[in-house]
Design a protein around this motif. Structure first.
Motif, PDB file in Angstrom:
ATOM      1  N   UNK A 150      56.096  47.519  62.038  1.00  0.00           N
ATOM      2  CA  UNK A 150      55.000  48.256  62.731  1.00  0.00           C
ATOM      3  C   UNK A 150      55.763  49.457  63.271  1.00  0.00           C
ATOM      4  N   UNK A 151      55.131  50.637  63.122  1.00  0.00           N
ATOM      5  CA  UNK A 151      55.742  51.845  63.778  1.00  0.00           C
ATOM      6  C   UNK A 151      54.616  52.730  63.788  1.00  0.00           C
ATOM      7  N   UNK A 152      54.891  53.955  64.637  1.00  0.00           N
ATOM      8  CA  UNK A 152      53.934  55.038  65.137  1.00  0.00           C
ATOM      9  C   UNK A 152      54.769  56.144  64.274  1.00  0.00           C
ATOM     10  N   UNK A 153      53.673  56.853  63.563  1.00  0.00           N
ATOM     11  CA  UNK A 153      54.000  57.927  62.792  1.00  0.00           C
ATOM     12  C   UNK A 153      53.791  59.136  63.717  1.00  0.00           C
ATOM     13  N   UNK A 154      54.462  60.207  63.726  1.00  0.00           N
ATOM     14  CA  UNK A 154      54.195  61.347  64.569  1.00  0.00           C
ATOM     15  C   UNK A 154      52.720  61.689  64.307  1.00  0.00           C
ATOM     16  N   UNK A 155      52.401  61.718  62.987  1.00  0.00           N
ATOM     17  CA  UNK A 155      50.948  62.466  62.822  1.00  0.00           C
ATOM     18  C   UNK A 155      49.929  61.311  62.434  1.00  0.00           C
ATOM     19  N   UNK A 282      58.279  78.736  65.902  1.00  0.00           N
ATOM     20  CA  UNK A 282      58.834  77.888  66.574  1.00  0.00           C
ATOM     21  C   UNK A 282      58.248  77.860  67.851  1.00  0.00           C
ATOM     22  N   UNK A 283      57.846  78.945  68.533  1.00  0.00           N
ATOM     23  CA  UNK A 283      57.441  79.180  69.646  1.00  0.00           C
ATOM     24  C   UNK A 283      56.010  78.698  69.881  1.00  0.00           C
ATOM     25  N   UNK A 284      55.509  78.331  68.706  1.00  0.00           N
ATOM     26  CA  UNK A 284      53.939  78.205  69.002  1.00  0.00           C
ATOM     27  C   UNK A 284      53.852  76.679  68.225  1.00  0.00           C
ATOM     28  N   UNK A 285      54.824  76.062  67.581  1.00  0.00           N
ATOM     29  CA  UNK A 285      54.696  74.936  67.035  1.00  0.00           C
ATOM     30  C   UNK A 285      53.950  73.781  68.147  1.00  0.00           C
ATOM     31  N   UNK A 286      53.093  73.218  67.691  1.00  0.00           N
ATOM     32  CA  UNK A 286      52.453  71.898  68.502  1.00  0.00           C
ATOM     33  C   UNK A 286      51.907  71.063  67.549  1.00  0.00           C
ATOM     34  N   UNK A 287      52.546  69.794  67.511  1.00  0.00           N
ATOM     35  CA  UNK A 287      52.036  68.834  66.448  1.00  0.00           C
ATOM     36  C   UNK A 287      50.588  68.627  66.317  1.00  0.00           C
ATOM     37  N   UNK A 288      50.090  68.577  67.263  1.00  0.00           N
ATOM     38  CA  UNK A 288      48.521  68.346  67.338  1.00  0.00           C
ATOM     39  C   UNK A 288      47.877  69.348  66.610  1.00  0.00           C
ATOM     40  N   UNK A 289      48.398  70.507  66.189  1.00  0.00           N
ATOM     41  CA  UNK A 289      47.567  71.582  65.606  1.00  0.00           C
ATOM     42  C   UNK A 289      47.952  71.327  64.042  1.00  0.00           C
ATOM     43  N   UNK A 290      48.767  70.587  63.416  1.00  0.00           N
ATOM     44  CA  UNK A 290      49.093  70.607  62.264  1.00  0.00           C
ATOM     45  C   UNK A 290      47.738  69.936  61.315  1.00  0.00           C
ATOM     46  N   UNK A 291      47.184  70.592  60.397  1.00  0.00           N
ATOM     47  CA  UNK A 291      46.184  70.385  59.703  1.00  0.00           C
ATOM     48  C   UNK A 291      46.654  69.281  58.629  1.00  0.00           C
ATOM     49  N   UNK A 292      46.045  68.065  58.992  1.00  0.00           N
ATOM     50  CA  UNK A 292      46.615  66.885  58.089  1.00  0.00           C
ATOM     51  C   UNK A 292      45.775  66.646  57.002  1.00  0.00           C
ATOM     52  N   UNK A 293      45.004  67.373  56.363  1.00  0.00           N
ATOM     53  CA  UNK A 293      44.319  67.493  55.112  1.00  0.00           C
ATOM     54  C   UNK A 293      45.046  67.566  54.052  1.00  0.00           C
ATOM     55  N   UNK A 294      45.307  66.848  52.919  1.00  0.00           N
ATOM     56  CA  UNK A 294      45.831  66.677  51.640  1.00  0.00           C
ATOM     57  C   UNK A 294      44.977  67.719  50.798  1.00  0.00           C
ATOM     58  N   UNK A 295      45.691  69.018  49.985  1.00  0.00           N
ATOM     59  CA  UNK A 295      44.452  69.750  49.558  1.00  0.00           C
ATOM     60  C   UNK A 295      45.527  70.922  48.775  1.00  0.00           C
ATOM     61  N   UNK A 296      44.561  71.384  48.071  1.00  0.00           N
ATOM     62  CA  UNK A 296      45.100  72.398  47.143  1.00  0.00           C
ATOM     63  C   UNK A 296      45.416  73.675  47.919  1.00  0.00           C
ATOM     64  N   UNK A 297      46.310  74.724  47.262  1.00  0.00           N
ATOM     65  CA  UNK A 297      46.605  76.042  47.900  1.00  0.00           C
ATOM     66  C   UNK A 297      45.346  77.019  47.314  1.00  0.00           C
ATOM     67  N   UNK A 298      44.933  77.600  48.241  1.00  0.00           N
ATOM     68  CA  UNK A 298      43.617  78.535  47.543  1.00  0.00           C
ATOM     69  C   UNK A 298      44.193  79.953  48.158  1.00  0.00           C
TER      70      UNK A 298
END
Length: 298
Positions: A150-155, A282-298
């Motif tokens: 059991x563990x907690x993943x950051x995202x 780096x000055x704006x990096x917030x973990x909660x802002x990461x878009x967690x969708x697996x997707x293609x690059x458009x």
């Protein structure tokens, strides 16, 4: 036991081909998470599988990282130069009777729907000393099956992974397995945070088990979204012939990778050099802002 330490992250590419966009996303995400938390970011070349390596790929990967100003904060490590460390760990586990030889073939494992830990160990015990005959190739497996991690993943939050099979630590062909090397290296380098692609999430439980068996506290894990290849069914990868990133367009590549991760960059930033782009990010990096969708690059 390892002792508490500051944030140390790492990026550990395999030299099976040049850096592609999916790899850049992982490198950038791990770099920014380390820098934003006042940590150090290391690079380790996972060159443990010579038959799969592409000549010159390691140098190309390092040059691409440098072109994108993703400079590591410590000595560059090469797994191919750390065999003594892996062998010492195997000797320690053997002395504690935590590894055993396995001669099960892939066809046997497929036939049984997976490795049969109990039957394999019984066969080894019946062979006695001959089970370790160096003339008979075998894998070395860790006694670890059963129970859950059991563990907690950051995202990805709370995770529960069942350990259903004894992990291979050394392959039948004599090469050290990824699961052994990555844990031993992370312990040795005092890695506190592992930020990597979601394709490796399923390996985390077994790795955490080995960390603890070696008397180490597992790092905190975080698994980033995957860049998908054509068709959107598989991750972009070297095995699927993902094109190499163009180092001449480093600023554009970084901005595109930031957009993929969910950070909207000003238009004028694309005209900057890589260093100011990374400083902005780096000055704006917030973990909660990461878009967690697996997707293609458009």
């Amino acid at each position: 036991m390892n002792t508490p330490h500051a944030y140390i992250g790492r990026f550990a590419p395999s030299p099976t081909g040049p850096l592609h966009f999916g790899s850049l996303v992982c490198a950038l995400g791990s770099y920014l998470d380390a820098v934003a938390h006042g940590g150090h970011w290391l690079v380790r070349m996972e060159d443990l599988d010579p038959p799969r390596e592409e000549p010159g790929a390691a140098d190309r990967i390092l040059k691409s990282l440098e072109a994108h100003a993703l400079h590591w904060h410590g000595p560059l490590e090469w797994q191919s130069r750390r065999h003594a460390l892996y062998e010492g760990t195997l000797a320690e586990l053997a002395a504690r009777q935590l590894i055993y030889p396995c001669r099960c073939s892939r066809s046997q494992i497929r036939l049984h729907g997976g490795h049969d830990n109990a039957t394999c160990r019984t066969q080894v015990e019946a062979l006695g000393p001959s089970a370790l005959d160096p003339q008979s190739p075998c894998a070395l497996r860790l006694v670890c099956a059963g129970g859950e991690e059991h563990f907690h993943d950051i995202w990805r939050g709370a995770q529960c992974q069942r350990i259903g099979e004894d992990t291979i630590l050394k392959r039948r062909d004599g090469l050290y397995a990824y699961q052994l090397a990555v844990v031993v290296d992370d312990i040795d380098q005092r890695v506190s945070h592992v930020v990597r692609g979601a394709d490796l999430l399923d390996t985390t439980g077994a790795q955490r088990r080995l960390f603890r068996l070696l008397g180490a506290t597992p790092p905190q894990f975080g698994h980033l979204p995957l860049v998908l290849g054509p068709g959107g069914h598989q991750k972009l990868s070297k095995q699927n012939h993902a094109p190499a990133i163009d180092d001449r367009r480093a600023a554009e590549n970084l901005c595109t990778a930031l957009e993929f991760l969910g950070f909207h960059t000003p238009v004028e930033l694309a005209g900057e050099r890589p260093e100011p782009i990374l400083k902005w990010a780096a000055a704006r990096w917030q973990r909660h802002q990461v878009d967690m969708r697996d997707r293609q690059l458009h």
